[in-house]
Design a protein around this motif. Structure first.
Motif, PDB file in Angstrom:
ATOM      1  N   ASP A 279      34.960  51.587  71.624  1.00  0.00           N
ATOM      2  CA  ASP A 279      35.684  50.456  71.048  1.00  0.00           C
ATOM      3  C   ASP A 279      37.060  50.959  70.608  1.00  0.00           C
ATOM      4  N   GLU A 280      38.106  50.558  71.376  1.00  0.00           N
ATOM      5  CA  GLU A 280      39.452  51.095  71.084  1.00  0.00           C
ATOM      6  C   GLU A 280      39.924  50.757  69.680  1.00  0.00           C
ATOM      7  N   ASP A 281      39.507  49.570  69.180  1.00  0.00           N
ATOM      8  CA  ASP A 281      39.944  49.180  67.830  1.00  0.00           C
ATOM      9  C   ASP A 281      39.364  50.126  66.779  1.00  0.00           C
ATOM     10  N   GLU A 282      38.095  50.457  67.001  1.00  0.00           N
ATOM     11  CA  GLU A 282      37.437  51.302  66.001  1.00  0.00           C
ATOM     12  C   GLU A 282      37.599  52.793  66.279  1.00  0.00           C
ATOM     13  N   ASP A 283      37.479  53.209  67.557  1.00  0.00           N
ATOM     14  CA  ASP A 283      37.442  54.638  67.894  1.00  0.00           C
ATOM     15  C   ASP A 283      38.803  55.181  68.285  1.00  0.00           C
ATOM     16  N   GLY A 284      39.770  54.323  68.442  1.00  0.00           N
ATOM     17  CA  GLY A 284      41.090  54.771  68.895  1.00  0.00           C
ATOM     18  C   GLY A 284      41.126  54.882  70.404  1.00  0.00           C
ATOM     19  N   GLU A 285      42.284  55.337  70.909  1.00  0.00           N
ATOM     20  CA  GLU A 285      42.419  55.418  72.366  1.00  0.00           C
ATOM     21  C   GLU A 285      41.545  56.553  72.898  1.00  0.00           C
ATOM     22  N   TRP A 286      40.782  56.263  73.956  1.00  0.00           N
ATOM     23  CA  TRP A 286      39.876  57.277  74.523  1.00  0.00           C
ATOM     24  C   TRP A 286      40.691  58.335  75.268  1.00  0.00           C
ATOM     25  N   GLU A 287      40.342  59.622  75.026  1.00  0.00           N
ATOM     26  CA  GLU A 287      41.013  60.716  75.753  1.00  0.00           C
ATOM     27  C   GLU A 287      39.975  61.566  76.452  1.00  0.00           C
ATOM     28  N   ARG A 288      40.378  62.092  77.630  1.00  0.00           N
ATOM     29  CA  ARG A 288      39.437  62.963  78.351  1.00  0.00           C
ATOM     30  C   ARG A 288      39.233  64.266  77.550  1.00  0.00           C
ATOM     31  N   PRO A 289      38.009  64.744  77.479  1.00  0.00           N
ATOM     32  CA  PRO A 289      37.791  66.032  76.795  1.00  0.00           C
ATOM     33  C   PRO A 289      38.382  67.205  77.596  1.00  0.00           C
ATOM     34  N   MET A 290      38.716  68.294  76.894  1.00  0.00           N
ATOM     35  CA  MET A 290      39.295  69.469  77.550  1.00  0.00           C
ATOM     36  C   MET A 290      38.164  70.445  77.949  1.00  0.00           C
ATOM     37  N   ILE A 291      38.342  71.040  79.125  1.00  0.00           N
ATOM     38  CA  ILE A 291      37.370  72.066  79.565  1.00  0.00           C
ATOM     39  C   ILE A 291      38.134  73.312  80.049  1.00  0.00           C
ATOM     40  N   ALA A 292      37.423  74.437  80.189  1.00  0.00           N
ATOM     41  CA  ALA A 292      38.063  75.677  80.671  1.00  0.00           C
ATOM     42  C   ALA A 292      38.512  75.482  82.117  1.00  0.00           C
ATOM     43  N   ASN A 293      39.733  75.937  82.420  1.00  0.00           N
ATOM     44  CA  ASN A 293      40.286  75.779  83.763  1.00  0.00           C
ATOM     45  C   ASN A 293      39.680  76.819  84.697  1.00  0.00           C
ATOM     46  N   PRO A 294      38.962  76.427  85.734  1.00  0.00           N
ATOM     47  CA  PRO A 294      38.320  77.409  86.627  1.00  0.00           C
ATOM     48  C   PRO A 294      39.364  78.242  87.402  1.00  0.00           C
ATOM     49  N   ASP A 295      40.606  77.754  87.526  1.00  0.00           N
ATOM     50  CA  ASP A 295      41.634  78.499  88.277  1.00  0.00           C
ATOM     51  C   ASP A 295      42.489  79.409  87.393  1.00  0.00           C
ATOM     52  N   TYR A 296      42.192  79.420  86.095  1.00  0.00           N
ATOM     53  CA  TYR A 296      42.995  80.184  85.125  1.00  0.00           C
ATOM     54  C   TYR A 296      42.997  81.683  85.456  1.00  0.00           C
ATOM     55  N   LYS A 297      44.191  82.282  85.473  1.00  0.00           N
ATOM     56  CA  LYS A 297      44.298  83.696  85.848  1.00  0.00           C
ATOM     57  C   LYS A 297      44.765  84.584  84.699  1.00  0.00           C
ATOM     58  N   GLY A 298      45.085  83.988  83.579  1.00  0.00           N
ATOM     59  CA  GLY A 298      45.584  84.796  82.460  1.00  0.00           C
ATOM     60  C   GLY A 298      47.102  84.880  82.500  1.00  0.00           C
ATOM     61  N   ASP A 299      47.661  85.587  81.473  1.00  0.00           N
ATOM     62  CA  ASP A 299      49.123  85.737  81.438  1.00  0.00           C
ATOM     63  C   ASP A 299      49.584  86.598  82.607  1.00  0.00           C
ATOM     64  N   TRP A 300      50.672  86.185  83.183  1.00  0.00           N
ATOM     65  CA  TRP A 300      51.211  87.008  84.276  1.00  0.00           C
ATOM     66  C   TRP A 300      52.100  88.096  83.695  1.00  0.00           C
ATOM     67  N   LYS A 301      51.916  89.310  84.212  1.00  0.00           N
ATOM     68  CA  LYS A 301      52.796  90.396  83.793  1.00  0.00           C
ATOM     69  C   LYS A 301      53.286  91.131  85.030  1.00  0.00           C
ATOM     70  N   PRO A 302      54.585  91.483  85.053  1.00  0.00           N
ATOM     71  CA  PRO A 302      55.079  92.239  86.215  1.00  0.00           C
ATOM     72  C   PRO A 302      54.411  93.608  86.264  1.00  0.00           C
ATOM     73  N   LYS A 303      54.257  94.155  87.419  1.00  0.00           N
ATOM     74  CA  LYS A 303      53.599  95.463  87.535  1.00  0.00           C
ATOM     75  C   LYS A 303      54.523  96.574  87.006  1.00  0.00           C
ATOM     76  N   LYS A 304      53.880  97.704  86.630  1.00  0.00           N
ATOM     77  CA  LYS A 304      54.641  98.825  86.061  1.00  0.00           C
ATOM     78  C   LYS A 304      55.029  99.807  87.172  1.00  0.00           C
ATOM     79  N   ILE A 305      56.231 100.355  87.006  1.00  0.00           N
ATOM     80  CA  ILE A 305      56.668 101.390  87.960  1.00  0.00           C
ATOM     81  C   ILE A 305      57.245 102.578  87.181  1.00  0.00           C
ATOM     82  N   ASP A 306      57.368 103.716  87.838  1.00  0.00           N
ATOM     83  CA  ASP A 306      57.989 104.892  87.191  1.00  0.00           C
ATOM     84  C   ASP A 306      59.414 104.555  86.789  1.00  0.00           C
ATOM     85  N   ASN A 307      59.787 104.988  85.599  1.00  0.00           N
ATOM     86  CA  ASN A 307      61.149 104.739  85.123  1.00  0.00           C
ATOM     87  C   ASN A 307      62.094 105.776  85.755  1.00  0.00           C
TER      88      ASN A 307
END
Ligand SMILES: [Ca+2]
Length: 451
Positions: A279-307
């Motif tokens: 009931d939008e009047d009582e429950d407010g606007e319905w929103e989709r629940p959030m779930i873990a992203n199956p394609d998530y890869k984590g923060d990207w970091k450039p690879k390390k090389i010898d200085n």
């Protein structure tokens, strides 16, 4: 029946008194033994001829030291008479006491020997029971601030459990006293038995440590002790150049994040549907629940090389240490002006006795003194303990006999007792067997009971 019971009781009391009269007590001629040994040492104090603190032993008047000292036989001293020891009385207090020699002792002639006995009322939880041999000092003001030449003896607190061996040498370059502690000291004997600690420092920088007359450690006064100056030290003036590169690895500037890299950790659940009863009047606007992203890869970091600019780890350059010196005759310690006990203790009743200061050449005499005092006392205490156990055994047997008498008398007592007996009967056979076994053991080795 009653008269017979009283007769048995009387006889056992008489028997007990007779046996008590035969308690094995050794009376040592402590004064004679000590007087005889005086000639072998520079200083020996056995306390046994005193009822109160001898005037040579001065309790410090420094306000931080509130612990009291007394001359007493002490606890756990059964089996031996005529022996007295110096006892630090109070828990959770600093104790300070010392005696000053009429003339300072010079260890640089024939080395140094320190020997003394300890006896504690109970196992130590947190206490020091070591001696300090001070440089020139004032007994009435004696405190932890007084410089000492040697510190020796047991220390136990938490994880610390060691027989300290520390000596100090005056650095001729800096004019400062430097402390050198034994790197691997032995553990203390932590029980209520008397124990005797001996330290011998002598020619060729050799040292030997004995506990209860047994050699526990031998070694070299330089190699086996810490606190020595390094020949070279880091130059405090040398600073790392600002453009010095000491990062061995850097991020690869060429590396780029792939376009399909997924960094969103949570996404909306596409499969979720709005509930029918929403009931939008009582429950407010319905929103989709959030779930873990199956394609998530984590923060990207450039690879390390010898200085490519890496120079290496920066270290300041070494310079000659002005404090460094070669201490060839370490054993020739500075003059010792007395014996002090300056300790903090959480355990009341730390006893000290038979304090000896002498030359390293008096080692054999010191070990012989142990045989005449500590060993005799240890054996007398052992004999007394065995006798006491025998007494308790006899007494327990007598008690058991009289108990069974009174049991037979009370056999016909209240019903409730016979009820509980029948409960016992209904127990499983195994349990009954166990009970019988325990009873047998008890007969063989009676429990120790308070007199
Ligand atoms: Ca004594």
């Amino acid at each position: 029946m009653k008269y017979l019971f009283i007769l048995v009781l009387l006889l056992s009391v008489v028997a007990f008194c007779e046996e008590e009269a035969q308690a094995p007590v050794v009376t040592l001629d402590h004064k004679g033994i000590a007087d005889n040994a005086q000639k072998d040492f520079f200083s020996l104090t056995s306390f046994s001829t005193y009822d109160k603190l001898p005037k040579e032993w001065v309790v410090t008047k420094n306000k931080d030291y509130k612990g009291e000292w007394k001359i007493e036989a002490g606890e756990n001293a059964n089996g031996i008479e005529g022996d007295k020891i110096l006892i630090a009385q109070n828990e959770a207090r600093k104790h300070g006491i010392s005696t000053k020699f009429e003339k300072a002792f010079d260890p640089s002639e024939d080395g140094l020997l320190i020997q003394y006995e300890t006896r504690f009322n109970k196992q130590l939880t947190c206490a020091g029971a070591y001696l300090k041999l001070p440089q020139d000092f004032k007994p009435k003001k004696f405190s932890g601030d007084d410089n000492y030449i040697v510190m020796f003896g047991p220390d136990k607190c938490g994880g610390t459990n060691k027989v300290h061996v520390i000596y100090k040498r005056l650095n001729p370059n800096t004019e400062e006293w430097e402390e050198h502690a034994l790197i691997n000291p032995p553990s203390i004997k932590n029980d209520v038995e008397p124990h005797v600690y001996t330290l011998v420092l002598g020619k060729e920088n050799k040292f030997e440590l004995f506990i209860d007359g047994e050699s526990k450690k031998t070694g070299d006064l330089i190699d086996d002790f810490d606190g020595w100056q390094e020949e070279e030290i880091d130059d405090p003036e040398d600073k790392k150049p600002e453009d010095w590169v000491d990062e061995a690895m850097i991020e690869d500037p060429e590396d780029e994040k792939p376009e399909d890299w997924v960094e969103e950790e949570m996404i909306e659940d596409e499969n979720a549907e709005e509930p029918e009863d929403w009931d939008e009047d009582e429950d407010g606007e319905w929103e989709r629940p959030m779930i873990a992203n199956p394609d998530y890869k984590g923060d990207w970091k450039p690879k390390k090389i010898d200085n490519p600019d890496y120079i290496g780890e920066w270290k300041p350059k070494k310079i000659k240490n002005e404090a460094y010196y070669v201490d060839e005759d370490t054993w020739k310690l500075s003059k010792i002006f007395g014996v002090g006990i300056e300790i903090w203790t959480m355990d009341a009743g730390l006893g000290f006795d038979n304090l000896i200061v002498g030359t390293a050449t008096s080692k054999d005499a010191a070990l012989e003194y142990i045989e005449k005092t500590w060993k005799v006392r240890k054996e007398a205490q052992k004999d007394y303990k065995e006798w006491e156990e025998e007494q308790n055994k006899t007494e327990t047997e007598t008690e058991t006999d009289s108990e069974s008498e009174s049991e037979s008398e009370s056999d016909s007592e209240s019903e409730s007792e016979s009820e509980s007996e029948s409960e016992t009967e209904s127990e499983t056979e195994e349990e009954v067997e166990e009970v019988e076994e325990v009873e047998e053991v008890e007969e063989k080795k009676p429990e120790k009971k308070e007199l």
